[in-house]
Design a protein around this motif. Structure first.
Motif, PDB file in Angstrom:
ATOM      1  N   SER A 244      12.728  20.334 -20.918  1.00 53.48           N
ATOM      2  CA  SER A 244      13.443  20.708 -19.044  1.00 53.48           C
ATOM      3  C   SER A 244      11.986  21.097 -18.489  1.00 53.48           C
ATOM      4  O   SER A 244      12.850  21.304 -17.857  1.00 53.48           O
ATOM      5  CB  SER A 244      14.746  22.103 -19.995  1.00 53.48           C
ATOM      6  N   LYS A 245      11.157  21.936 -19.748  1.00 54.15           N
ATOM      7  CA  LYS A 245       9.397  22.412 -19.100  1.00 54.15           C
ATOM      8  C   LYS A 245       8.954  21.605 -17.820  1.00 54.15           C
ATOM      9  O   LYS A 245       8.651  21.574 -17.344  1.00 54.15           O
ATOM     10  CB  LYS A 245       9.111  23.385 -19.584  1.00 54.15           C
ATOM     11  N   TYR A 246       9.317  20.461 -18.274  1.00 54.08           N
ATOM     12  CA  TYR A 246       8.337  18.986 -16.865  1.00 54.08           C
ATOM     13  C   TYR A 246       9.232  18.847 -16.740  1.00 54.08           C
ATOM     14  O   TYR A 246      10.400  18.373 -16.399  1.00 54.08           O
ATOM     15  CB  TYR A 246       7.848  18.478 -18.518  1.00 54.08           C
ATOM     16  N   LYS A 247       9.319  18.845 -15.377  1.00 56.94           N
ATOM     17  CA  LYS A 247       9.975  18.396 -13.765  1.00 56.94           C
ATOM     18  C   LYS A 247       9.123  17.061 -13.798  1.00 56.94           C
ATOM     19  O   LYS A 247       7.862  16.664 -13.696  1.00 56.94           O
ATOM     20  CB  LYS A 247       9.774  19.050 -12.813  1.00 56.94           C
ATOM     21  N   ASP A 248       9.859  15.759 -13.257  1.00 62.87           N
ATOM     22  CA  ASP A 248      10.311  14.823 -12.881  1.00 62.87           C
ATOM     23  C   ASP A 248       9.069  14.690 -11.684  1.00 62.87           C
ATOM     24  O   ASP A 248       9.851  15.679 -10.732  1.00 62.87           O
ATOM     25  CB  ASP A 248      11.336  14.140 -12.777  1.00 62.87           C
ATOM     26  N   LEU A 249       7.612  14.255 -11.542  1.00 60.58           N
ATOM     27  CA  LEU A 249       6.637  13.782 -10.083  1.00 60.58           C
ATOM     28  C   LEU A 249       7.672  12.552  -9.862  1.00 60.58           C
ATOM     29  O   LEU A 249       7.340  12.090  -8.128  1.00 60.58           O
ATOM     30  CB  LEU A 249       5.635  14.775 -10.251  1.00 60.58           C
TER      31      LEU A 249
ATOM     32  N   LYS B 159       4.775  14.123 -14.386  1.00 58.86           N
ATOM     33  CA  LYS B 159       5.631  15.328 -14.565  1.00 58.86           C
ATOM     34  C   LYS B 159       4.483  16.782 -14.460  1.00 58.86           C
ATOM     35  O   LYS B 159       3.588  16.294 -14.869  1.00 58.86           O
ATOM     36  CB  LYS B 159       6.598  15.246 -15.924  1.00 58.86           C
ATOM     37  N   TYR B 160       5.287  17.800 -14.057  1.00 60.96           N
ATOM     38  CA  TYR B 160       4.667  18.291 -14.075  1.00 60.96           C
ATOM     39  C   TYR B 160       5.021  20.053 -14.606  1.00 60.96           C
ATOM     40  O   TYR B 160       6.634  20.102 -14.545  1.00 60.96           O
ATOM     41  CB  TYR B 160       3.959  18.894 -12.564  1.00 60.96           C
ATOM     42  N   ILE B 161       4.729  21.049 -14.906  1.00 64.17           N
ATOM     43  CA  ILE B 161       5.350  22.605 -15.729  1.00 64.17           C
ATOM     44  C   ILE B 161       4.663  23.315 -14.402  1.00 64.17           C
ATOM     45  O   ILE B 161       3.513  23.617 -13.723  1.00 64.17           O
ATOM     46  CB  ILE B 161       4.470  22.776 -16.612  1.00 64.17           C
TER      47      ILE B 161
ATOM     48  N   SER C   3       6.303  25.492 -10.863  1.00 60.49           N
ATOM     49  CA  SER C   3       7.077  25.276  -9.566  1.00 60.49           C
ATOM     50  C   SER C   3       6.651  24.305  -8.554  1.00 60.49           C
ATOM     51  O   SER C   3       5.574  23.830  -8.758  1.00 60.49           O
ATOM     52  CB  SER C   3       7.350  26.671  -8.724  1.00 60.49           C
ATOM     53  N   ASP C   4       7.523  23.588  -7.041  1.00 58.00           N
ATOM     54  CA  ASP C   4       7.344  22.843  -6.558  1.00 58.00           C
ATOM     55  C   ASP C   4       6.251  22.982  -5.653  1.00 58.00           C
ATOM     56  O   ASP C   4       5.544  22.377  -5.020  1.00 58.00           O
ATOM     57  CB  ASP C   4       8.312  22.838  -5.413  1.00 58.00           C
TER      58      ASP C   4
END
Length: 180
Positions: free
Chosen positions: A100-105, A118-120, A122-123
């Protein structure tokens, strides 16, 4: 005797704290574990070593480029003899990146290569941007972009600009030769 017991208790509590803070495998641990394993290549690359023609970059792309300080690269070379291992390693990386710590880019396919970014963070401020590309014909690569004030959206525009810019590949020729 009492000091030995106290030391043991402190070490035990410290160990429990470390274990409880770990929420599964990390990408950094995966890099360290695999860096000297057969079929893998690993390199830390300061961005200053890669000469990129920035003359066609807009301000946003220049800002994104300058926010990256270094790249951690890990590659796996696939061939007919190690397909089972290749698939297992790809699944391991996917499991790490599914945390969950990896956000889709962004995610896309290009000529048989699947790429996931992906990134760790904030936006507005990513602590780490991760590119994962895999191809059964060549293998896979994981690149960790590390830096300061990296904006995930600007990183996407930077990737597109890098595809069209002139880059001196001599600094990364060992990586390219590995996959040939």
């Amino acid at each position: 005797m009492s000091s030995i017991r106290n030391t043991f208790i402190i070490l035990f509590i410290f160990s429990l704290t470390l274990v409880s803070c770990s929420s599964g495998a990390s990408l950094q641990t995966y890099f360290v574990d695999k860096q000297e394993t057969k079929n893998f290549i690993s390199q830390d690359i300061p961005l200053s070593m890669i000469k990129v023609d920035q003359s066609n970059f807009n301000e946003e792309q220049k800002e994104a480029y300058n926010s990256v300080s270094r790249l951690n690269f890990l590659g796996y070379k696939a061939d007919e003899s190690n397909m089972d291992s290749y698939h297992a390693e790809v699944e391991t990386v996917k499991a790490i990146l599914d945390q969950s710590k990896y956000k889709d880019l962004v995610e896309f396919n290009d000529k048989g290569t699947k790429v996931v970014v992906k990134y760790i963070g904030s936006d507005e401020d990513a602590d780490e941007v991760v590119l994962f590309g895999s191809s059964k014909a060549m293998g896979f690569a994981v690149v960790r972009l590390l830096g300061n004030d990296m904006n995930p959206d600007k990183m996407v525009t930077l990737m597109h600009a890098m595809q069209n810019s002139d880059m001196d590949g001599s600094q990364i020729k060992d990586i390219m030769n590995f996959f040939n």
